[in-house]
Design an enzyme around this catalytic site. Structure first.
Site: not given
Ligand code: C5P
Length: 317
Positions: A14, A104-108, A99-100, A102, A141
């Site tokens: 994304k 672009m939500a690769g893990g998601s 891309p890792v 990156g 994401d």
């Molecule tokens: O939800 P996710 O595990 O992808 O988020 C990774 C990190 O990104 C969170 O631990 C936080 O540090 C940051 N984050 C945030 N606010 C968001 C989404 C992510 O601070 N709305």
């Protein structure tokens, strides 16, 4: 020897057309106004019944991706198995192309692909809306990565509203030779707000709002207006953490992009271009300049993850 059925899923990356960042909540997350769009850069996730849950990673961007239970795709399989009262005996193979680190939500995408794929593999028949809800337990994401298309995300990015798209958009994605950690970028946003004596807590900052101009441009298929409305509050922070990103942004627009924007928390930069020809020109300009590690041409929106095919073999994984 019994036949083993594998399911393969193509899961898209994304780009954020808007990323408005509000204050930090008590749970550590930031209030967001996020406009997501899936683009045609895909990881391929293959799921094969196995004795135990295991993960292997291949493909051009496999380096640094964990091939164990900590991989978010493995956590997705585990979560769906638990909720369904099943044993998570699956071999998850990820063909990594997004891309890792990156933005672009690769893990998601991998987690979303694993949810959609296991739903099919185990014949669970769970509807997309319920998978989206489950996905929120895995990351901010992941719900959008299950949904695909275009959507507005509020809250920490997980509360989604589908958005209409009037025309296909064309992009070039310039990867950096390094990644940016999402928590590190958000922490830097906060440090700057505190240093400047500005409010930083969610209770003290109004929640960011979706850009009406952007939503209208997207719905109307007006690419020039869309280019004008792209914005990411994390971009100034990321470009000051890694100044080479500012050079990439400048190079892409000089090469003919309508606009450039940081993807998520970086470090990939997305360039919106008029059409596929312009995309090729911009990609060549970026590569020739040496201001990025690679450049990929893509379109969006594309559908969310779908089982691609069923592969039947005589061998167990
Ligand atoms: O939800 P996710 O595990 O992808 O988020 C990774 C990190 O990104 C969170 O631990 C936080 O540090 C940051 N984050 C945030 N606010 C968001 C989404 C992510 O601070 N709305």
């Amino acid at each position: 020897m019994s036949d083993v059925k594998s399911i393969a899923v193509r899961a898209p990356a994304k780009v954020n057309l808007q990323l408005g960042v509000g204050g930090r909540r008590a749970d550590g997350y930031h209030e967001l106004a996020s406009v997501f769009l899936t683009v045609s850069l895909f990881d391929r996730i293959t799921l094969t019944p196995a004795e135990e849950l295991r993960v292997t990673v291949g493909g051009v961007r496999a380096a640094g991706v964990p091939a164990d239970g900590s991989n978010i795709a493995a956590r997705a399989v585990d979560l769906l198995a638990k909720r369904s009262g099943l044993h998570p005996g699956v071999h998850v193979h990820i063909d990594k192309c997004i891309p890792v680190q990156g933005g672009m939500a690769g893990g998601s995408a991998d987690a979303a692909g694993a949810l959609v794929g296991c739903n099919a593999l185990w014949n669970l028949g769970i509807g997309r809306a319920d998978l989206v809800e489950l996905a929120a337990e895995l990351g901010s994401d992941v719900p959008f990565s299950v949904l695909g298309g275009a959507a507005f995300g509020s809250g920490r990015g997980e509360r989604l509203t589908v958005l209409p798209v009037g025309a296909t958009t064309h992009w070039v994605f310039a990867t950096a030779g390094f990644g940016l950690s999402t928590p590190a970028v958000f922490a830097e946003v906060e440090r700057r707000r505190k240093d400047a004596g500005r409010p930083w807590a969610a209770d003290d900052i109004p929640s960011p709002r979706v850009s009406r101009r952007l939503v209208d441009a997207l719905a109307g298929g007006d690419t020039a207006a869309l280019a004008d409305a792209l914005s990411n509050d994390l971009e100034p922070v990321a470009t000051s953490m890694r100044p080479e990103l500012a050079r990439t942004l400048k190079t892409g627009t000089e090469a003919g992009a309508l606009a450039g924007v940081l993807c998520g928390s970086g470090a990939t930069i997305g360039f919106l271009v008029a059409d596929r020809n312009a995309a090729r020109t911009v990609a060549q300009g970026l590569l020739a300049s040496g201001t990025c590690a690679s450049a990929h041409v893509a379109d969006g929106p594309v559908p969310g993850p779908e089982p691609e095919e069923t592969i039947t073999t005589g061998e167990s994984a």
